[in-house]
Design an enzyme around this catalytic site. Structure first.
Site, PDB file in Angstrom:
ATOM      1  N   ASN A  87       0.844  -1.205   0.000  1.00  0.00           N
ATOM      2  CA  ASN A  87       0.000   0.000   0.000  1.00  0.00           C
ATOM      3  C   ASN A  87       0.873   1.246   0.000  1.00  0.00           C
ATOM      4  O   ASN A  87       2.103   1.148   0.007  1.00  0.00           O
ATOM      5  CB  ASN A  87      -0.962  -0.025   1.194  1.00  0.00           C
ATOM      6  CG  ASN A  87      -0.200  -0.128   2.507  1.00  0.00           C
ATOM      7  OD1 ASN A  87       0.586   0.745   2.831  1.00  0.00           O
ATOM      8  ND2 ASN A  87      -0.421  -1.202   3.242  1.00  0.00           N
ATOM      9  N   ASP A 119      -3.961  -6.452   4.897  1.00  0.00           N
ATOM     10  CA  ASP A 119      -4.916  -7.363   5.539  1.00  0.00           C
ATOM     11  C   ASP A 119      -4.833  -8.775   4.967  1.00  0.00           C
ATOM     12  O   ASP A 119      -5.192  -9.736   5.631  1.00  0.00           O
ATOM     13  CB  ASP A 119      -6.341  -6.833   5.354  1.00  0.00           C
ATOM     14  CG  ASP A 119      -6.569  -5.583   6.196  1.00  0.00           C
ATOM     15  OD1 ASP A 119      -5.961  -5.500   7.274  1.00  0.00           O
ATOM     16  OD2 ASP A 119      -7.342  -4.699   5.773  1.00  0.00           O
ATOM     17  N   LYS A 150       9.266 -16.729 -11.141  1.00  0.00           N
ATOM     18  CA  LYS A 150       8.466 -15.608 -11.647  1.00  0.00           C
ATOM     19  C   LYS A 150       7.252 -16.157 -12.405  1.00  0.00           C
ATOM     20  O   LYS A 150       7.408 -17.037 -13.268  1.00  0.00           O
ATOM     21  CB  LYS A 150       9.332 -14.761 -12.581  1.00  0.00           C
ATOM     22  CG  LYS A 150       8.657 -13.520 -13.065  1.00  0.00           C
ATOM     23  CD  LYS A 150       9.523 -12.751 -14.044  1.00  0.00           C
ATOM     24  CE  LYS A 150       8.695 -11.670 -14.696  1.00  0.00           C
ATOM     25  NZ  LYS A 150       9.225 -11.259 -15.989  1.00  0.00           N
ATOM     26  N   PHE A 175      -4.259   3.214  14.904  1.00  0.00           N
ATOM     27  CA  PHE A 175      -4.596   4.172  13.853  1.00  0.00           C
ATOM     28  C   PHE A 175      -5.703   3.566  13.013  1.00  0.00           C
ATOM     29  O   PHE A 175      -5.732   2.353  12.818  1.00  0.00           O
ATOM     30  CB  PHE A 175      -3.373   4.452  12.962  1.00  0.00           C
ATOM     31  CG  PHE A 175      -2.450   5.483  13.548  1.00  0.00           C
ATOM     32  CD1 PHE A 175      -1.676   5.182  14.658  1.00  0.00           C
ATOM     33  CD2 PHE A 175      -2.379   6.761  13.000  1.00  0.00           C
ATOM     34  CE1 PHE A 175      -0.837   6.134  15.218  1.00  0.00           C
ATOM     35  CE2 PHE A 175      -1.546   7.719  13.552  1.00  0.00           C
ATOM     36  CZ  PHE A 175      -0.769   7.410  14.665  1.00  0.00           C
ATOM     37  N   LYS A 217     -13.318  -0.086  15.718  1.00  0.00           N
ATOM     38  CA  LYS A 217     -11.961  -0.651  15.813  1.00  0.00           C
ATOM     39  C   LYS A 217     -11.393  -0.456  17.216  1.00  0.00           C
ATOM     40  O   LYS A 217     -10.710  -1.328  17.743  1.00  0.00           O
ATOM     41  CB  LYS A 217     -11.036   0.007  14.787  1.00  0.00           C
ATOM     42  CG  LYS A 217     -11.296  -0.449  13.361  1.00  0.00           C
ATOM     43  CD  LYS A 217     -10.415   0.252  12.345  1.00  0.00           C
ATOM     44  CE  LYS A 217     -10.901  -0.056  10.934  1.00  0.00           C
ATOM     45  NZ  LYS A 217     -10.207   0.704   9.910  1.00  0.00           N
ATOM     46  N   LYS A 277     -10.462  -3.886  19.033  1.00  0.00           N
ATOM     47  CA  LYS A 277      -9.018  -4.166  19.185  1.00  0.00           C
ATOM     48  C   LYS A 277      -8.520  -3.824  20.586  1.00  0.00           C
ATOM     49  O   LYS A 277      -7.346  -3.954  20.872  1.00  0.00           O
ATOM     50  CB  LYS A 277      -8.233  -3.420  18.108  1.00  0.00           C
ATOM     51  CG  LYS A 277      -8.687  -3.772  16.694  1.00  0.00           C
ATOM     52  CD  LYS A 277      -7.726  -3.316  15.632  1.00  0.00           C
ATOM     53  CE  LYS A 277      -8.337  -3.502  14.251  1.00  0.00           C
ATOM     54  NZ  LYS A 277      -7.350  -3.715  13.195  1.00  0.00           N
TER      55      LYS A 277
HETATM   56  N1  CTP Z   1      -3.662  -3.501  11.993  1.00  0.00           N
HETATM   57  C1  CTP Z   1      -2.882  -4.531  12.413  1.00  0.00           C
HETATM   58  N2  CTP Z   1      -2.870  -5.724  11.727  1.00  0.00           N
HETATM   59  C2  CTP Z   1      -3.631  -5.872  10.622  1.00  0.00           C
HETATM   60  C3  CTP Z   1      -4.448  -4.808  10.180  1.00  0.00           C
HETATM   61  C4  CTP Z   1      -4.431  -3.616  10.905  1.00  0.00           C
HETATM   62  O1  CTP Z   1      -2.166  -4.403  13.420  1.00  0.00           O
HETATM   63  N3  CTP Z   1      -3.609  -7.006   9.963  1.00  0.00           N
HETATM   64  C5  CTP Z   1      -3.687  -2.263  12.791  1.00  0.00           C
HETATM   65  C6  CTP Z   1      -3.097  -1.039  12.117  1.00  0.00           C
HETATM   66  O2  CTP Z   1      -1.722  -0.912  12.387  1.00  0.00           O
HETATM   67  C7  CTP Z   1      -3.905   0.094  12.709  1.00  0.00           C
HETATM   68  C8  CTP Z   1      -5.248  -0.543  13.027  1.00  0.00           C
HETATM   69  O3  CTP Z   1      -5.008  -1.943  13.071  1.00  0.00           O
HETATM   70  O4  CTP Z   1      -3.337   0.556  13.919  1.00  0.00           O
HETATM   71  C9  CTP Z   1      -6.333  -0.253  12.061  1.00  0.00           C
HETATM   72  O5  CTP Z   1      -5.909  -0.512  10.751  1.00  0.00           O
HETATM   73  P1  CTP Z   1      -6.885  -0.274   9.506  1.00  0.00           P
HETATM   74  O6  CTP Z   1      -6.160  -0.667   8.257  1.00  0.00           O
HETATM   75  O7  CTP Z   1      -7.473   1.086   9.594  1.00  0.00           O
HETATM   76  O8  CTP Z   1      -8.064  -1.268   9.828  1.00  0.00           O
HETATM   77  P2  CTP Z   1      -8.303  -2.782   9.619  1.00  0.00           P
HETATM   78  O9  CTP Z   1      -8.401  -3.422  10.949  1.00  0.00           O
HETATM   79  O10 CTP Z   1      -7.307  -3.371   8.676  1.00  0.00           O
HETATM   80  O11 CTP Z   1      -9.742  -2.804   8.990  1.00  0.00           O
HETATM   81  P3  CTP Z   1     -10.216  -2.362   7.501  1.00  0.00           P
HETATM   82  O12 CTP Z   1      -9.039  -2.581   6.587  1.00  0.00           O
HETATM   83  O13 CTP Z   1     -11.352  -3.261   7.226  1.00  0.00           O
HETATM   84  O14 CTP Z   1     -10.628  -0.915   7.600  1.00  0.00           O
END
Ligand code: CTP
Length: 403
Positions: free
Chosen positions: A208, A277, A287, A321, A335, A339
């Site tokens: 990303n 995710d 490859k 975050f 969240k 969490k």
């Molecule tokens: N995070 C994490 N591990 C993951 C996904 C997210 O530790 N696999 C943490 C990020 O570092 C951040 C928080 O969770 O502090 C929220 O991340 P975000 O990408 O906003 O949310 P997601 O939980 O991934 O949910 P979504 O992508 O559905 O919005």
């Protein structure tokens, strides 16, 4: 942090004196007012005019110069300083300070100041390792002087080893630390930053746009405020911050392992990383060759690191975050709860000036009790300080047993 501060820069006679010019530039760029004192031997290497022109202040070289003593005496300079930096500091000046000798403008002013004194030594490796020098350095440390560790490398005298003048940017970081409130002293931070990279094959990956800037800004600010900091970083273009244990990882699984291994030792966790995710269900060893018109990539879920940290939270402060493109508050609230975090910093990453790959951010800070604070558009460096202010307040509440 340097803005509006009065810094006295003492320059002593070593070849690294020319690098003090760059240091002066960085300090004035940070909007500090700098008064330079040079020892007589420093003036053999660089002229006072160079420092005077760049600092826009008179340079002091002589203790008994009637004009400069009337305009700005050594006591008034000692009193007005927020910070003293001696860079480069020779073995001679360090020996004199350790011995309580005040026989020129610089040593007299240092003796008279109550401001913190930061010393950046530069000398030949054998001088640096000389037991007399080591004793002097040790004595200064005991008396509260701060020493910047010199770098290793090729020395101007032809020898190789430690004793090389530290990078001016590092000395500035140490100066910022010396000027910062030490309200996070004793805390051990674990910060994550940057994206993760999930490999598809040896040449491709899923990732990303995260630059890591927000997480690095928090790690640096926490270090300046006195914390010990470990930074677990995904792939970024940013340099390892000075003073911070930086662990480089690639994938979410590697990040999870690095975080969970360090969790027991830390008191505060800040999860600014943008963790992927999902990862490819299989990684191709070779490859993947081009073939059909369309191709399907099967993905499987990565561990949610923050949720895992939340489950093992104990009495730590945990900051998460939330990156959103809509329904910011609702999603962030969910969240925070799911969490089990104390503070959730929510960004609408579709807004200009917020989120990935920019130097600024706009955020809302959600607290467990439902309070929401709005932080308007600001530099990520400033936002890091604002987030840390909330962490300090939470720690205070916890130690008073209010949380
Ligand atoms: N995070 C994490 N591990 C993951 C996904 C997210 O530790 N696999 C943490 C990020 O570092 C951040 C928080 O969770 O502090 C929220 O991340 P975000 O990408 O906003 O949310 P997601 O939980 O991934 O949910 P979504 O992508 O559905 O919005």
């Amino acid at each position: 942090m340097l803005n509006g501060k009065q810094i006295v820069l003492g320059v002593t006679g070593g070849i690294a004196a020319y690098k003090a010019v760059e240091l002066l530039r960085l300090l004035t760029r940070g909007e500090a007012t700098v008064h330079v004192i040079m020892t007589r031997s420093a003036t053999e290497f660089v002229t006072p005019l160079t420092f005077q022109t760049l600092s826009m202040n008179p340079v002091n070289t002589e203790l008994f110069n009637l004009i400069s003593e009337r305009e700005i005496g050594h006591i008034s300079l000692a009193d007005r300083a927020d910070l003293f930096i001696i860079a480069p500091a020779t073995a001679n000046v360090i020996g004199k300070l350790a011995g309580g000798i005040a026989d020129d403008m610089l040593t007299t002013t240092v003796m008279a100041t109550r401001a913190p004194v930061l010393i950046a030594p530069a000398m030949n490796v054998n001088m640096y390792q000389n037991p007399l020098y080591r004793e002097n350095e040790e004595k200064l440390r005991r008396h509260g002087f701060r020493l910047v560790e010199p770098a290793r490398g090729m020395l101007a005298c032809g020898w190789e080893g430690e004793g090389k003048f530290q990078e001016p940017a590092v000395i500035v970081e140490e100066a910022r630390r010396a000027l910062a409130p030490q309200d996070l002293a004793g805390e051990r931070f674990l910060v994550t930053a940057g994206p993760t990279r999930e490999e598809i094959d040896p040449v491709r990956f899923v990732s990303n746009h995260s630059s890591g800037k927000m997480g690095y800004a928090i790690a640096r600010a926490a270090w300046r405020r006195g914390a010990e900091v470990a930074l677990v970083s995904g792939p970024t273009c940013l340099e390892n911050p000075w003073g911070i244990e930086t662990v480089r990882v690639e994938s979410a699984v590697e990040m999870r392992d690095a975080v969970m291994a360090r969790l027991p030792a830390c008191t505060v966790v800040v999860k600014a990383a943008a963790v992927a995710d999902y990862r490819p269900a299989t990684r191709s060893a070779g490859k993947i060759k081009k073939g059909a018109e369309t191709m399907v990539l099967e993905l499987e879920k990565n561990p949610d690191i923050l949720a895992e940290v939340g489950r093992a939270k104990g009495d730590r402060v945990v900051v998460g975050f939330a990156a959103e493109t809509g329904e910011l508050l609702e999603n962030a609230r969910m969240k925070l709860k799911e969490k089990n975090v104390d503070l959730m910093v929510a960004n609408d990453v579709s807004q200009a000036g917020a989120g990935f790959n920019v130097d600024t951010n706009i955020a809302k800070i959600l607290h467990r009790d439902g309070t929401v604070e709005e932080l308007s558009l600001m530099e990520k460096e400033l936002m890091a300080e604002a987030i840390l202010d909330r962490v300090v307040a939470l720690r205070l509440k916890m130690t008073r047993g209010e949380e």
